[in-house]
Design a protein around this motif. Structure first.
Motif, short mmCIF file in Angstrom:
data_model
loop_
_atom_site.label_atom_id
_atom_site.label_comp_id
_atom_site.label_asym_id
_atom_site.label_seq_id
_atom_site.Cartn_x
_atom_site.Cartn_y
_atom_site.Cartn_z
N GLU A 1 113.98 19.25 40.08
CA GLU A 1 115.20 19.94 40.51
C GLU A 1 115.07 20.43 41.96
O GLU A 1 116.07 20.53 42.67
N ARG A 2 113.85 20.72 42.37
CA ARG A 2 113.63 21.17 43.75
C ARG A 2 113.42 20.01 44.72
O ARG A 2 113.74 20.14 45.89
N THR B 1 114.92 10.83 40.25
CA THR B 1 115.09 11.48 38.95
C THR B 1 114.54 10.60 37.83
O THR B 1 113.88 11.07 36.91
N ASN C 1 120.66 16.68 40.60
CA ASN C 1 121.56 17.69 41.18
C ASN C 1 123.02 17.45 40.83
O ASN C 1 123.91 18.15 41.32
N SER C 2 123.30 16.48 39.96
CA SER C 2 124.67 16.24 39.52
C SER C 2 124.91 16.91 38.18
O SER C 2 123.97 17.17 37.42
#
Length: 353
Positions: A19-20, A28, A86-87
């Protein structure tokens, strides 16, 4: 099961790091999605089990690709569509998966962004993917029961019929639970009228509904408390006595997190109480569904309750002289000051005893 729990814990750590740092869909996939498929027991390096970029022609559209087709015994068991971490997963995200579903033999589909995994099937209409997932798993926030549900999808115990049956049960159970939870927090007019017709003679006018609403809310709370107490009583009665010289097993207490808003509400109640009683007598006892403010740490002396755990609504529970609770909607903890009179009255009723 212990090994699987450990694998999911490792996956949770990967998800937090991704996530970072993972900025693309490919990152991903590498960081979370492929390790996830491995955790389910599939060999991600074997094209007979995990086929990347699987082509699924849809009508006039040729060359449509699914990120992964998962095979068991040579047959496609699941489709997996990945999105960047990030979606946000949503309707626009799974329209592709919806199109792919009916042109393959798969009866399961997974949509994941490395933070969550949404599981779909065809419980509503055969060979047509449901519009809503029957199960959601959050890699960063889960409990052991959810891991047990996730374990159904492991290659070693994969049984499509039992999964579909469980999917159907989960879908309706969770939909009903979501509806009932909403009614517990803030019952709507239709729900009040539904109950009202069973307990009130005559028409359920708006005025009658408003009159019945606090009584119905109090009744729901009472039912939940009674059911919890019944389960606790059964558990206590059913436990065999510990053998001589054998230490009693440790009971793991459920984790409770007192929020900043609950602490603020508690301090406000103490500030109100300061006019008429020593504030040390006003105590807080957190529970899963509410935070209780008590007199002398005695649950028979409720001052009020803070229902601040819902992400959409906040309520406070105020008590009458005969300890009947009425829930009132609030926007923020400072709204407690608007109910100073009721809080003081509750405290005053315990001062002489």
């Amino acid at each position: 099961m212990a090994d699987f729990l450990e694998q999911i814990a490792t996956l949770s750590t990967r998800s937090k790091v991704a996530e970072r740092q993972a900025l693309t869909e490919e990152a991903t996939k590498t960081a979370v999605v492929l390790p996830f498929l491995q955790a389910l027991g599939f060999d991600v390096f074997n094209l007979e089990e995990v086929m990347p970029e699987f082509i699924a022609d849809v009508g006039m559209k040729k060359g449509e690709k699914v990120d992964f087709a998962i095979k068991i015994d040579g047959k496609i068991a699941m489709l997996v569509e990945a999105k960047p971490i990030n979606s946000k997963l949503g309707e626009t995200q799974f329209s592709q998966l919806f199109r792919y579903f009916h042109v393959t033999e798969a009866r399961l589909a997974i949509l994941t962004n490395g933070r969550e995994a949404w599981f779909f099937s065809d419980t509503d209409e055969p060979n047509k993917m449901d519009k809503r997932p029957f199960f959601k798993f959050d890699f960063q926030n889960y409990d052991n029961l959810q891991v047990q549900e996730l374990a159904r999808f492991q290659k070693g115990c994969f049984a499509i019929e039992s999964i579909i049956e469980a999917a159907s049960n989960l879908k309706y159970t969770r939909a009903a639970a979501s509806y009932l939870k909403g009614q517990l927090d803030a019952p709507d007019d239709d729900f009040i009228r539904l109950i009202g017709r069973q307990i009130h003679d005559g028409s359920i006018t708006k005025a009658v509904a408003e009159q019945l609403k606090p009584a119905i809310q109090a009744a729901l709370d009472e039912i939940i408390r009674d059911r919890i107490q019944d389960k606790l009583s059964i558990t206590l009665r059913g436990d065999p006595p510990a053998a001589k010289n054998e230490p009693a097993p440790e009971v793991e207490e459920p984790e409770l997190e007192t929020t900043d808003e609950e602490r603020e509400g508690f301090m406000i109640v103490r500030a109100i109480a300061a006019k008429i009683a020593p504030i040390e007598r006003i105590t807080m006892r957190d529970a899963k569904s509410y935070c209780a403010i008590l007199m002398d740490d005695n649950n028979r002396r409720p001052v009020c309750r803070l229902y601040f755990n819902s992400p959409t609504t906040k309520n406070i529970g105020l008590f009458s002289a005969d300890k009947v609770e009425t829930k009132i909607r609030v926007d923020k903890p400072s709204d407690l000051y608007k109910h100073t009179g009721a809080i003081e009255a509750a405290i005053q009723s315990y001062l002489g005893s």
